[in-house]
Design an enzyme around this catalytic site. Structure first.
Site, PDB file in Angstrom:
ATOM      1  N   ARG A 160      46.104  46.389  48.479  1.00  0.00           N
ATOM      2  CA  ARG A 160      44.675  46.377  48.746  1.00  0.00           C
ATOM      3  C   ARG A 160      44.235  47.782  49.140  1.00  0.00           C
ATOM      4  O   ARG A 160      44.946  48.505  49.851  1.00  0.00           O
ATOM      5  CB  ARG A 160      44.328  45.384  49.863  1.00  0.00           C
ATOM      6  N   HIS A 208      41.962  48.214  39.074  1.00  0.00           N
ATOM      7  CA  HIS A 208      42.513  46.939  39.551  1.00  0.00           C
ATOM      8  C   HIS A 208      42.988  46.078  38.383  1.00  0.00           C
ATOM      9  O   HIS A 208      42.583  44.924  38.217  1.00  0.00           O
ATOM     10  CB  HIS A 208      41.461  46.183  40.369  1.00  0.00           C
TER      11      HIS A 208
END
Length: 215
Positions: A160, A208
């Site tokens: 993250r 991502h």
């Protein structure tokens, strides 16, 4: 990830219902890690710039996964699968850190408690981060810890974006205090058009996508 639960536990108020995508992403994310790690070790960002400018510099120093030592933050399925891939390519040692200093998978050569992070960072040459976003992991790689890393170290984050102090990372990359980094996760996402990460030196950015896999 547990992000949404950490922000609002009432989203999953039923104690008899547990939803998990654990073990779903280990293969594809570990392949992404190996890809960007090799790109960094073999100076691909530099060579891409050389070729883009129609140059012919070809003597930049190249390092290998073979006989290398790597450190993984996170001992879950992703971290364990990355360790397997590193060993398969001849890594000499893979150290992992977790809250307990233990791991379910026997693929790590050494597992240390996260409390020892500061003491080992000065020896880390390849740091791979595969952590969830929790109050304990936010900016776990802060400015002070980035400064502890050697100048020839690489940082890869597939967990993250909140785990890294991104301003400090940009400063370290642009000043040469850090050899390079690869981020598949950022904070915020999508990354704003004027964010300094876009122009940081020796940085591989991907939107991502490390967990994507077409079947």
């Amino acid at each position: 990830g547990v992000d949404y639960y950490c922000k609002d536990p009432t989203l999953f108020a039923n104690p008899d219902c547990i939803l998990s995508n654990s073990n779903c992403y280990g293969v594809t994310i570990s392949e992404h890690v190996i890809m960007v790690l090799l790109m960094l070790l073999r100076h691909m960002p530099d060579y891409q710039e050389v070729v883009r400018n129609r140059g012919w510099e070809n003597q930049l120093p190249v390092r290998s996964i073979r006989d290398g030592e790597f450190t993984i933050l996170g001992t879950g399925n992703i971290g364990a699968t990355v360790a397997e891939r590193l060993h398969a390519m001849g890594a000499a040692k893979v150290t992992a850190l977790s809250r307990s200093g233990k791991a379910k998978e026997p693929v790590f050569d050494e597992v240390l408690p996260i409390s020892e992070l500061n003491s080992i960072l000065p020896q880390v040459k390849g740091l791979i981060m595969a952590l969830p976003s929790t109050p304990e992991t936010i900016h776990i790689l802060n400015r002070e810890r980035i400064a502890l890393l050697p100048e020839d170290a690489y940082v890869i984050n597939v967990g993250r974006g909140t785990a890294i102090d991104q301003d400090a990372l940009v400063d370290a990359l642009n000043s040469g205090a850090l050899a390079g980094a690869a981020l598949d996760v950022m904070d915020p996402e999508p990354l704003p058009q004027d964010h300094p990460l876009w122009s940081a030196k020796n940085l591989i950015l991907t939107p991502h996508i490390s967990g994507n896999l077409t079947l």
